[in-house]
Structures are given as C-alpha cells and as structure tokens.
Design a protein around this motif. Structure first.
Motif, short mmCIF file in Angstrom:
data_model
loop_
_atom_site.label_atom_id
_atom_site.label_comp_id
_atom_site.label_asym_id
_atom_site.label_seq_id
_atom_site.Cartn_x
_atom_site.Cartn_y
_atom_site.Cartn_z
N UNK A 88 7.03 10.85 -0.14
CA UNK A 88 5.65 10.46 -0.35
C UNK A 88 5.32 9.13 0.29
N UNK A 89 4.05 8.84 0.50
CA UNK A 89 3.66 7.56 1.09
C UNK A 89 3.97 6.40 0.14
N UNK A 90 4.70 5.41 0.65
CA UNK A 90 5.11 4.27 -0.16
C UNK A 90 4.17 3.09 0.06
N UNK A 91 4.07 2.20 -0.93
CA UNK A 91 3.39 0.93 -0.67
C UNK A 91 4.13 0.19 0.44
N UNK A 92 3.39 -0.62 1.19
CA UNK A 92 3.98 -1.31 2.34
C UNK A 92 3.94 -2.82 2.13
N UNK A 93 5.08 -3.47 2.32
CA UNK A 93 5.15 -4.92 2.39
C UNK A 93 5.22 -5.30 3.86
N UNK A 94 4.15 -5.93 4.35
CA UNK A 94 4.06 -6.38 5.74
C UNK A 94 4.55 -7.81 5.75
N UNK A 95 5.80 -8.04 6.24
CA UNK A 95 6.53 -9.27 5.97
C UNK A 95 6.70 -10.13 7.22
N UNK A 96 6.41 -11.43 7.06
CA UNK A 96 6.50 -12.40 8.15
C UNK A 96 7.59 -13.43 7.81
#
Length: 329
Positions: A88-96
């Motif tokens: 299933x589609x997971x939440x995304x952590x867009x990490x810098x």
C-alpha cells in the motif's frame, strides 16, 4: 551556567565529547580540506549495505530533468528507501541531511533514519543529495530540493507513497533547508506537506543570538564554522540587510499557513535561540509548533552519544510527534 557563562553539557554528553574531542572550526582557509576529510569519514554506503540483508528496499533515483518544476534547473539525486514487505502507499519522509550546507551526503544518514523512524512508523523515505556550497550558491540547494519534492509528489504511485501524507524533515543545515522548503512550496502552490521535522535547525545567517555568543568555543558548531558555511552559500549576499527566507528561513516575515512543526534543539547549542525564536514566530502567526529544548545538549548530541539518556528521550519524542501527526491524516 559555568564560569565562562556557557550552559554546561549534560554529564553523559560531556563524557562522550571529551572522549573524541571537538573538531577545529571550519574556516574559509580550511573548508576544502574539511570537505575532503568529511567525505573520507562519511563514505557512502552501498545500496546493498543500506538494504541490511533485505530489511529495507532501497533504490537510487537520478535527479529530475530540467523543466520538472516552476523553479530553474534539474533536481537532485535521491535515495528511495522503505521497510521491506509493506504494502500500500506509505507516508513519505522527504529528508534533507545535515553538514552545515557544505558537508554530508544523502546515503550516510539513511541507516539511522530508517532504523529510528521509518521502520517504527512504516514510513517511506526519500533522502536528498542536494548540492553543497560553495560549488552551489544562494538558492540552488533549496530550488533543487523543491524540484525533487515536486517530482516525488507527481510520481507517488511509482514510489508507492501517499502524496497527501508527505512530511518534510532534516537535521542541522538540512532542517534549515526544510524550513525554507516549507515556505517555498507554500508560496508556489506546490505539494502541501502535512508536517516539518526540524532537528537542530540552521535557520539564521546573522549568527548574532545570545546562544551563538554564549556557546561559542563550547558547542561542537560555533560562530566561526557557522559564518564560514553561510558565506560559502551566500557569497556577496552574506550580511545583507535583506535576504530571501528561501536562503535563511529565519528571515521570513510571514509564517502563516505552514504545516505543523516539530522543533528540537539543545540548551547548550549555538542554534538554541534561533530555533526557539522560530517556534515563537510560528505560534504568533497562528501556526502549530512543538518545541523541545534538551537540557545540556550540544549540536549533534544524539549522533555523538546515541546511548545517552537525553539522546534516547529525544528520539522517542520525535517518534511520538510523527505518530500523532500521521494518525491525524
């Protein structure tokens, strides 16, 4: 406060720092050498190493090409990772990643992010290889981060993520870029993140807060290193009376309409007062911010001393905030 006026370190953290010693400040004269040494000290793990025997699914994504956003230029290389076997589609952590805008890479931070956040919360992660100063100047790093964010939102199905549940996050310079990116995507009508995770954020190029002076010579990242890093990014704009908040998020005059923020910093850290001021500015703008000031913590405390009690408390607090945030979406 000790005899010099500096806030003393937590005893466990002080012992860990004494064992390794503080690095010399970063200066314009030694910056290139420090970058070379940092690259040697933080080698990029391979995708196979990041997969950790099948524990995670990891893919390297080439940067989006020109014309993928309203901002100029191509986007950054990104490393896509997620706990193995989650459907299933997971939440995304867009990490810098951190590194004072001049060091660090997207690969070496992933093992901890995956182990401490993604695996516990069922998150996918995109770790972003934004360009470093002084090769990259002024708005190029945040523009590339924005290009990558727009690409990720448009290709959510390919990535197996939910575009309505994107959390921006970062540490140190990466947290400062995260705060700037949240403002930029709001202003351009880009992807709408549900939260921003700001860990010891590097927000203010002016470096003239009480904590910046108070902890200079004591914290692991002091005023000399900070000024060198900001000069490397800003060039002739360094010290300007007016500066885009997309370069230094603390320069913003309008913080309304931003996603909820988690802000953490150490009480014995150079960035303490700018982080506290940013949380206060978010509240004054009618926004949501959860602020943690960890007693006796210096910059990068949980990386240097992961087993210290305060480091464990900080990790648990981040997880609790993220869990609450994701449950509300």
């Amino acid at each position: 406060m000790d005899a010099t006026g500096a806030v003393p370190f937590d005893p466990e953290l002080a012992a860990a720092l004494a064992a390794v010693g503080k690095a010399e400040p970063v200066t314009p004269e030694n910056l290139a050498e420090r970058q070379r040494r940092d690259a040697e000290a933080r080698p990029r793990p391979t995708l196979r190493e990041l997969a950790d025997g099948g524990r995670f699914e990891v893919t390297e994504l080439p940067g989006p090409g020109p014309g993928t956003t309203t901002g100029p230029g191509p986007g950054p290389i990104m490393v896509s990772a997620r706990p193995a076997g989650l459907a299933g589609p997971l939440p995304l952590l867009y990490y810098l990643h951190g590194g004072g805008l001049v060091m660090g890479n997207a690969w070496s931070v992933l093992p901890r992010v995956l182990r401490e956040l993604a695996e516990l919360l069922g998150l996918a992660v995109l770790s972003v290889e934004y360009p470093l100063a002084p090769a990259a100047r002024y708005l190029e790093p945040v523009e590339q981060c924005y290009a990558g964010l727009c690409w990720a939102a448009r290709h959510a199905e390919r990535l197996g993520v939910d575009p309505a549940r994107i959390v921006l996050g970062g540490k140190s310079a990466g947290a400062g870029l995260t705060a700037a990116l949240a403002q930029l995507t709001r202003d351009r009508g880009g992807p709408a993140p549900i939260g921003q995770l700001l860990l010891s954020p590097m927000l203010d190029d002016r470096g003239d807060t009480r904590s910046a002076h108070q902890q200079d010579g004591h914290d692991t990242w002091g005023r000399t290193s900070n000024a060198t890093a900001w000069r490397a990014l800003l060039g002739e704009r360094y010290g300007a009376a007016e500066l885009s908040p997309y370069a230094a998020a603390a320069r913003a005059t309008d913080l309304a309409g931003l996603p909820p923020a988690y802000i953490e910093v150490g009480s014995a850290e150079t960035f303490r007062d700018e982080a506290v001021a940013y949380a206060d500015a978010l509240w004054q703008a009618g926004g949501s911010a959860e602020l943690h000031v960890w007693a006796g913590a210096f910059h990068g405390f949980d990386t240097l001393a992961p087993g210290a009690a305060v480091s464990q408390d900080a990790r648990e607090a981040r997880v609790r905030w993220l869990r609450r945030l994701l449950r509300g979406t």
